[in-house]
Design a protein around this motif. Sequence first.
Motif, short mmCIF file in Angstrom:
data_model
loop_
_atom_site.label_atom_id
_atom_site.label_comp_id
_atom_site.label_asym_id
_atom_site.label_seq_id
_atom_site.Cartn_x
_atom_site.Cartn_y
_atom_site.Cartn_z
N MET A 47 -21.66 12.39 -2.88
CA MET A 47 -21.98 11.15 -3.56
C MET A 47 -20.68 10.40 -3.85
O MET A 47 -19.75 10.95 -4.42
CB MET A 47 -22.72 11.45 -4.85
CG MET A 47 -23.04 10.21 -5.64
SD MET A 47 -23.99 10.69 -7.08
CE MET A 47 -24.65 9.12 -7.48
N ILE A 48 -20.63 9.15 -3.45
CA ILE A 48 -19.46 8.32 -3.67
C ILE A 48 -19.60 7.65 -5.04
O ILE A 48 -20.61 7.02 -5.33
CB ILE A 48 -19.31 7.28 -2.55
CG1 ILE A 48 -19.19 7.97 -1.19
CG2 ILE A 48 -18.14 6.35 -2.82
CD1 ILE A 48 -18.01 8.88 -1.02
N GLY A 49 -18.56 7.78 -5.87
CA GLY A 49 -18.64 7.27 -7.22
C GLY A 49 -17.82 6.02 -7.49
O GLY A 49 -18.17 5.22 -8.33
N ARG A 50 -16.71 5.84 -6.78
CA ARG A 50 -15.83 4.70 -7.05
C ARG A 50 -15.54 3.94 -5.77
O ARG A 50 -15.55 4.50 -4.69
CB ARG A 50 -14.51 5.17 -7.64
CG ARG A 50 -14.64 5.67 -9.05
CD ARG A 50 -13.32 6.13 -9.57
NE ARG A 50 -13.09 7.44 -8.97
CZ ARG A 50 -12.03 8.18 -9.17
NH1 ARG A 50 -11.06 7.74 -9.90
NH2 ARG A 50 -11.90 9.36 -8.61
N LEU A 51 -15.20 2.66 -5.93
CA LEU A 51 -14.80 1.82 -4.82
C LEU A 51 -13.43 1.23 -5.13
O LEU A 51 -13.23 0.67 -6.22
CB LEU A 51 -15.79 0.67 -4.61
CG LEU A 51 -17.23 1.04 -4.31
CD1 LEU A 51 -18.10 -0.20 -4.33
CD2 LEU A 51 -17.32 1.72 -2.96
N ILE A 52 -12.52 1.33 -4.17
CA ILE A 52 -11.23 0.64 -4.25
C ILE A 52 -11.18 -0.20 -2.98
O ILE A 52 -11.00 0.33 -1.88
CB ILE A 52 -10.05 1.63 -4.33
CG1 ILE A 52 -10.19 2.50 -5.58
CG2 ILE A 52 -8.73 0.88 -4.32
CD1 ILE A 52 -9.19 3.64 -5.67
N ILE A 53 -11.38 -1.50 -3.13
CA ILE A 53 -11.55 -2.36 -1.97
C ILE A 53 -10.63 -3.57 -2.06
O ILE A 53 -10.56 -4.24 -3.08
CB ILE A 53 -13.02 -2.82 -1.86
CG1 ILE A 53 -13.92 -1.60 -1.68
CG2 ILE A 53 -13.21 -3.79 -0.71
CD1 ILE A 53 -15.39 -1.89 -1.65
N HIS A 54 -9.91 -3.82 -0.97
CA HIS A 54 -9.04 -5.00 -0.82
C HIS A 54 -8.04 -5.14 -1.95
O HIS A 54 -7.89 -6.21 -2.54
CB HIS A 54 -9.88 -6.28 -0.68
CG HIS A 54 -10.80 -6.26 0.50
ND1 HIS A 54 -10.33 -6.31 1.79
CD2 HIS A 54 -12.14 -6.15 0.58
CE1 HIS A 54 -11.36 -6.24 2.62
NE2 HIS A 54 -12.46 -6.14 1.92
N ASP A 55 -7.32 -4.06 -2.25
CA ASP A 55 -6.29 -4.09 -3.29
C ASP A 55 -4.91 -3.98 -2.68
O ASP A 55 -4.72 -3.40 -1.61
CB ASP A 55 -6.49 -2.93 -4.27
CG ASP A 55 -7.64 -3.16 -5.23
OD1 ASP A 55 -7.81 -4.30 -5.68
OD2 ASP A 55 -8.37 -2.19 -5.51
N ASP A 56 -3.92 -4.51 -3.39
CA ASP A 56 -2.51 -4.32 -3.06
C ASP A 56 -1.97 -3.38 -4.12
O ASP A 56 -1.84 -3.74 -5.29
CB ASP A 56 -1.78 -5.67 -3.11
CG ASP A 56 -0.32 -5.57 -2.70
OD1 ASP A 56 0.22 -4.43 -2.62
OD2 ASP A 56 0.31 -6.61 -2.49
N ILE A 57 -1.70 -2.14 -3.70
CA ILE A 57 -1.26 -1.10 -4.64
C ILE A 57 0.19 -0.77 -4.32
O ILE A 57 0.50 -0.25 -3.24
CB ILE A 57 -2.18 0.13 -4.53
CG1 ILE A 57 -3.60 -0.31 -4.91
CG2 ILE A 57 -1.68 1.25 -5.41
CD1 ILE A 57 -4.67 0.68 -4.59
N THR A 58 1.08 -1.10 -5.25
CA THR A 58 2.51 -0.95 -5.02
C THR A 58 3.23 -0.66 -6.33
O THR A 58 2.65 -0.71 -7.40
CB THR A 58 3.08 -2.21 -4.34
OG1 THR A 58 4.42 -1.93 -3.93
CG2 THR A 58 3.06 -3.41 -5.27
#
Length: 183
Positions: free
Chosen positions: A1-12
């Motif tokens: 089961m997928i619980g979180r979404l991290i979509i189209h982010d700039d992580i730096t």
Amino acid sequence: MIGRLIIHDDITTINGGYIGIKASNTVICGSYVHKYENGITAGANMTIQANYVADMQSNQSTPDGDCIELYYGGNARIWGNNLVGLAPSGSTNGVNSAMNVTATGVNIDSVDVNGNWFAGGGYTLDTDQQRGSALTNVRITNNTWAGIAPKGTGHFGPLGIHDANQVSVFSGNKWSNGTALNR
């Protein structure tokens, strides 16, 4: 089961960090993760798709980075990512791999690595079993490695598959010039 979404982010981060994203039960899609020693540290039940992970940079004294590393869990889909295991200078120093799948004290089952673009690292793709753990049902298909045989852009080579039984399917993989990459 997928619980979180991290979509189209700039992580730096500014001066290098240890881990950009550490998650289980998550979809990570379309993100740019950069300037970390380890871009994505993945656990169980992950979909990591269409991300760009690059410019490996650490704030540790002895870095050993991976664009994506999977050390526990399983049920992971790593699809269509662009993984550049190089420091901002273009060096492989301090970079272990673009993709690392290592069962370390916990079994890992069902990993699908498909349609990615790999560059850099010591071994560009590294798999292993440690501390009596098993790595099973790993499929590495239709990926492209930067450069040409025998090493491409990996310092030691394109593959660090430490036991042939760890990878159940290895097919359709190639160098960036179209030549087949065989295990």
